[in-house]
Write a protein that holds these residues in place. Structure first.
Motif, short mmCIF file in Angstrom:
data_model
loop_
_atom_site.label_atom_id
_atom_site.label_comp_id
_atom_site.label_asym_id
_atom_site.label_seq_id
_atom_site.Cartn_x
_atom_site.Cartn_y
_atom_site.Cartn_z
N ILE A 187 -42.68 -34.19 90.47
CA ILE A 187 -41.79 -33.04 90.55
C ILE A 187 -42.47 -32.01 91.45
CG2 ILE A 187 -40.69 -31.14 89.31
CD1 ILE A 187 -40.65 -32.97 86.83
N TYR A 188 -41.75 -31.55 92.46
CA TYR A 188 -42.27 -30.52 93.37
C TYR A 188 -41.51 -29.23 93.12
CZ TYR A 188 -43.00 -27.92 97.72
OH TYR A 188 -43.28 -26.94 98.65
N THR A 189 -42.23 -28.14 92.85
CA THR A 189 -41.57 -26.87 92.55
C THR A 189 -42.32 -25.71 93.17
OG1 THR A 189 -40.81 -25.41 90.76
CG2 THR A 189 -42.82 -26.65 90.35
N LEU A 190 -41.57 -24.67 93.52
CA LEU A 190 -42.13 -23.39 93.98
C LEU A 190 -41.68 -22.33 92.97
CD1 LEU A 190 -40.67 -24.91 96.75
CD2 LEU A 190 -42.35 -23.37 97.76
N PRO A 191 -42.40 -22.17 91.86
CA PRO A 191 -41.88 -21.36 90.77
C PRO A 191 -41.96 -19.85 91.00
CG PRO A 191 -44.04 -22.22 90.20
CD PRO A 191 -43.66 -22.84 91.52
N THR A 192 -42.70 -19.40 92.01
CA THR A 192 -42.92 -17.97 92.19
C THR A 192 -42.52 -17.55 93.59
OG1 THR A 192 -44.80 -18.14 90.66
CG2 THR A 192 -44.60 -16.11 91.93
N PHE A 193 -41.47 -16.70 93.68
CA PHE A 193 -40.89 -16.27 94.97
C PHE A 193 -40.57 -17.49 95.82
CE2 PHE A 193 -44.01 -12.79 93.87
CZ PHE A 193 -43.08 -12.04 93.20
N GLN A 194 -39.70 -18.29 95.25
CA GLN A 194 -39.36 -19.60 95.80
C GLN A 194 -38.87 -19.49 97.24
OE1 GLN A 194 -36.29 -21.34 96.48
NE2 GLN A 194 -36.76 -23.46 95.99
N ASN A 195 -39.28 -20.42 98.05
CA ASN A 195 -38.83 -20.51 99.44
C ASN A 195 -37.72 -21.56 99.52
OD1 ASN A 195 -38.56 -20.65 102.22
ND2 ASN A 195 -40.52 -21.66 102.57
N PRO A 196 -36.48 -21.14 99.82
CA PRO A 196 -36.08 -19.92 100.51
C PRO A 196 -35.45 -18.83 99.66
CG PRO A 196 -34.32 -21.51 100.70
CD PRO A 196 -35.40 -22.17 99.87
N THR A 197 -35.24 -19.03 98.37
CA THR A 197 -34.37 -18.14 97.59
C THR A 197 -35.05 -16.89 97.08
OG1 THR A 197 -34.86 -19.24 95.49
CG2 THR A 197 -33.05 -20.15 96.83
N GLY A 198 -36.39 -16.89 96.93
CA GLY A 198 -37.09 -15.77 96.33
C GLY A 198 -37.04 -15.75 94.82
N ARG A 216 -43.64 -34.91 78.07
CA ARG A 216 -42.86 -35.92 77.34
C ARG A 216 -42.59 -37.14 78.21
NH1 ARG A 216 -37.32 -33.67 75.60
NH2 ARG A 216 -38.72 -32.30 74.42
N TYR A 217 -42.27 -36.91 79.49
CA TYR A 217 -41.91 -38.01 80.38
C TYR A 217 -43.07 -38.46 81.26
CZ TYR A 217 -37.06 -37.33 78.99
OH TYR A 217 -35.89 -37.23 78.27
N GLN A 218 -44.24 -37.83 81.08
CA GLN A 218 -45.45 -38.22 81.81
C GLN A 218 -45.22 -38.20 83.33
OE1 GLN A 218 -48.79 -38.94 80.49
NE2 GLN A 218 -47.67 -37.60 79.08
N VAL A 219 -44.73 -37.05 83.79
CA VAL A 219 -44.50 -36.85 85.22
C VAL A 219 -45.37 -35.69 85.69
CG1 VAL A 219 -42.80 -36.41 87.03
CG2 VAL A 219 -42.11 -37.57 84.93
N PRO A 220 -46.18 -35.86 86.72
CA PRO A 220 -46.97 -34.74 87.23
C PRO A 220 -46.12 -33.76 88.02
CG PRO A 220 -47.34 -36.68 88.58
CD PRO A 220 -46.46 -37.12 87.44
N VAL A 221 -46.61 -32.53 88.10
CA VAL A 221 -45.93 -31.46 88.83
C VAL A 221 -46.83 -30.99 89.96
CG1 VAL A 221 -44.96 -29.13 88.70
CG2 VAL A 221 -44.75 -30.66 86.75
N LEU A 222 -46.26 -30.87 91.15
CA LEU A 222 -46.96 -30.23 92.26
C LEU A 222 -46.41 -28.82 92.38
CD1 LEU A 222 -48.89 -30.22 94.65
CD2 LEU A 222 -47.09 -31.28 96.05
N GLU A 223 -47.23 -27.83 92.02
CA GLU A 223 -46.84 -26.42 92.06
C GLU A 223 -47.28 -25.82 93.38
OE1 GLU A 223 -47.61 -22.20 89.64
OE2 GLU A 223 -48.91 -23.93 89.27
N ASP A 224 -46.32 -25.40 94.20
CA ASP A 224 -46.59 -24.78 95.50
C ASP A 224 -46.47 -23.27 95.32
OD1 ASP A 224 -46.81 -24.04 98.14
OD2 ASP A 224 -45.46 -25.58 98.89
N ASP A 225 -47.59 -22.57 95.50
CA ASP A 225 -47.65 -21.13 95.19
C ASP A 225 -48.10 -20.33 96.41
OD1 ASP A 225 -47.52 -18.82 93.65
OD2 ASP A 225 -49.54 -19.03 92.86
N ALA A 226 -47.36 -20.46 97.49
CA ALA A 226 -47.76 -19.79 98.73
C ALA A 226 -47.60 -18.27 98.65
CB ALA A 226 -46.93 -20.33 99.89
N TYR A 227 -46.65 -17.78 97.84
CA TYR A 227 -46.31 -16.35 97.85
C TYR A 227 -46.65 -15.63 96.56
CZ TYR A 227 -43.49 -17.93 101.83
OH TYR A 227 -43.08 -18.50 103.01
#
Length: 529
Positions: A284-295, A312-323
């Protein structure tokens, strides 16, 4: 409204040969990039002799204006033709056809390009999508004067900390020759890894230097994680919309990208859980903080629930926190990685937004065994991240200068955001919807029904304004009614002027739409008296 049509020959200074313009017809619904269509059609005209040797082509600016495309698009087409020896620029004479150099009259001559190169570019849209070149064209925009760019996601040049770097070099470069100018470990300079780990601990993430891998930009981190976890055909979940570079990186690895919509609190977890139960994605790839492009900023409760689902589903998360550290008023929630007690989260961030994109210094934080394995992957493609850039960043952190610089940046970007919002309020039609972000670089704007973002881009380019349409940020074919405006790069005076020009274009397009609707609607029935 402009339509796809051959542009007219308007210059009397050309040679007597047929104008190059009559050979160019753009199909904007095609998956073939526009620059490629221009290149292919002009190439065919040159090779067939329809455009003979010595024929003068229009300037990049003139051709872009006539076709309703960005000047960079025409530049890329001309570069392709020049690389094959088909055209040549002459000072004072313009760009001329050089067909005779290829000896094309001889039917048995060798092809202009080596056979193994022919057709290589044709597969770009199949693998990366029709907007494969949007990032490279974005970077090229910064080199052209006269264009007000709301497309570039980079700091304004005046905000780049050249003075800090000069002081560091004057103080310490001579005594740090080896560390700053020599080779360094694949994992990164130990001094930088230690400083990054210390900064992350202050943000609530319990890591040390062994958890940190220094990267040549955050996109490299997405690619490394993708190569480590994914095989062709594996599934990756991303937000819709999301960062263009991530979509391209995952598709280039042969992954199937599944989009989950956002709302005002971030990723829709009700839809995500349904996908996790049916598909079992690998990442799972997510930008949880000031998401690009929506903010958008993912709420604390949703962050906790996301980690529970991943466990629960044993899936890793890639958190992209550029902003994440570029907030204007209220600090955002802690990173996902700060809530991660089961090593489900791989954290990614960059100094490109905080300091300077030219440094090419970013980092990953993850489990030690994964960092060790990723280092082996990294050395195959990139033995050393820029040592000089790493040393500069490490010195900024060691001297405690980053926080003060971030405060100056945040104040400047808050001022720019407010200026852009005020200009939109003053110049734009009320039908456009804009959500003010609490940090980051971007405004995400929804256009009224019936008005397409690509049309706005084309008309805006003719007015000297660049922005991004929403479609490249989507994996599901959506985004036709959205545009992204970045307030970080343009100067304050350019922001109001650019928004004013866009307001003129928007009002004109809305008026045209209204007139078309009136013409297409059936006349009212008038009863006989």
């Amino acid at each position: 409204m402009r339509h796809s049509r051959p542009f007219e020959h308007r210059s009397r200074s050309w040679s007597a040969a047929p104008a190059a313009s009559v050979f160019v017809r753009l199909d904007r619904s095609s998956s073939v990039p526009l620059y490629r269509q221009i290149y292919q059609q002009l190439r065919e005209a040159i090779l067939s002799g329809a455009l003979p040797e010595g024929a003068r082509l229009p300037t990049e600016r003139a051709l872009a204006r006539e076709l309703g495309v960005n000047r960079t698009t025409v530049m890329n087409a001309y570069n392709e033709l020049a690389s094959e020896g088909l055209i040549e620029g002459h000072v004072g004479r313009g760009t001329l056809v050089r067909r005779s150099l290829l000896a094309l009259e001889d039917e048995e001559c060798e092809p202009a390009m080596p056979s193994w190169l022919l057709g290589l570019a044709a597969g770009e849209s199949e693998v990366l999508g029709p907007d494969a070149r949007v990032l490279s064209e974005l970077m090229a925009l910064a080199e052209y004067g006269g264009m007000i760019s709301f497309a570039s996601a980079m700091p304004e040049p005046a905000l780049l900390p050249a003075e800090l770097f000069r002081e560091i070099c004057q103080d310490s470069l001579l005594s740090a020759r080896q560390e700053a100018l020599g080779y360094c470990p694949v994992e990164g300079l130990q001094s930088l890894r230690q400083q990054v780990a210390l900064r992350m601990r202050r943000r609530g993430v319990p890591v040390d230097a062994g958890h940190i891998l220094i990267l040549s930009g955050s996109t490299q981190g997405i690619g490394l994680v993708g190569r480590f976890l994914l095989r062709p055909g594996d599934e990756v979940v991303v937000e819709v919309p999301t960062y263009i570079g991530a979509i391209q990186a995952f598709r280039a690895l042969g992954a199937r990208v599944i989009g989950i919509p956002l709302d005002s609190e971030g990723l829709r977890l009700d839809l995500l859980e349904s996908v996790l139960g049916r598909h079992r994605p690998r990442l799972i790839y997510t930008l949880p903080t000031f998401q690009n492009p929506t903010g958008v900023v993912m709420s604390p409760e949703r962050r906790r629930r996301l980690l529970l689902l991943c466990r629960r589903y044993q899936v890793p998360v890639l958190e992209d926190d550029a902003y994440g550290e570029l907030y204007f008023d209220t600090p955002p929630p802690p990173p996902l990685k700060a809530l991660d007690s089961n090593e489900q989260v791989i954290y990614l961030s960059t100094f490109s937004k905080m300091l300077a994109p030219g440094l090419r210094v970013a980092w990953l934080a993850g489990p030690v065994p994964m960092i060790e394995r990723l280092s082996l992957h990294k050395q195959v493609f990139d033995l050393n991240t820029n040592a000089f850039g790493q040393w500069l960043v490490a010195e900024v952190l060691r001297r405690g200068w980053l926080d003060g610089h971030l405060r100056r940046l945040s104040a400047a970007y808050r001022r720019k955001r407010d200026l852009m919002l005020q200009a939109i309020e003053h110049y734009w039609p009320r039908e456009i919807r804009v959500t003010p972000p609490g940090g980051g670089f971007h405004l995400w704007c929804r256009l009224p029904a019936g008005l397409r973002a690509r049309t706005l881009l084309r008309e805006a380019a003719a007015e000297g304004v660049a922005l991004l349409n929403g479609e490249p940020f989507h994996v599901d074919g959506g985004g036709q009614q959205y545009v992204r405006l970045s307030y970080a790069y343009p100067q304050e005076a350019q922001i109001e002027e650019g928004i004013r020009r866009l307001g003129i274009v928007l009002k004109r397009l809305l008026l045209q739409r209204s007139q078309e609707q009136m013409r297409s609607s059936p006349p009212e029935h008038i009863p006989m008296v």
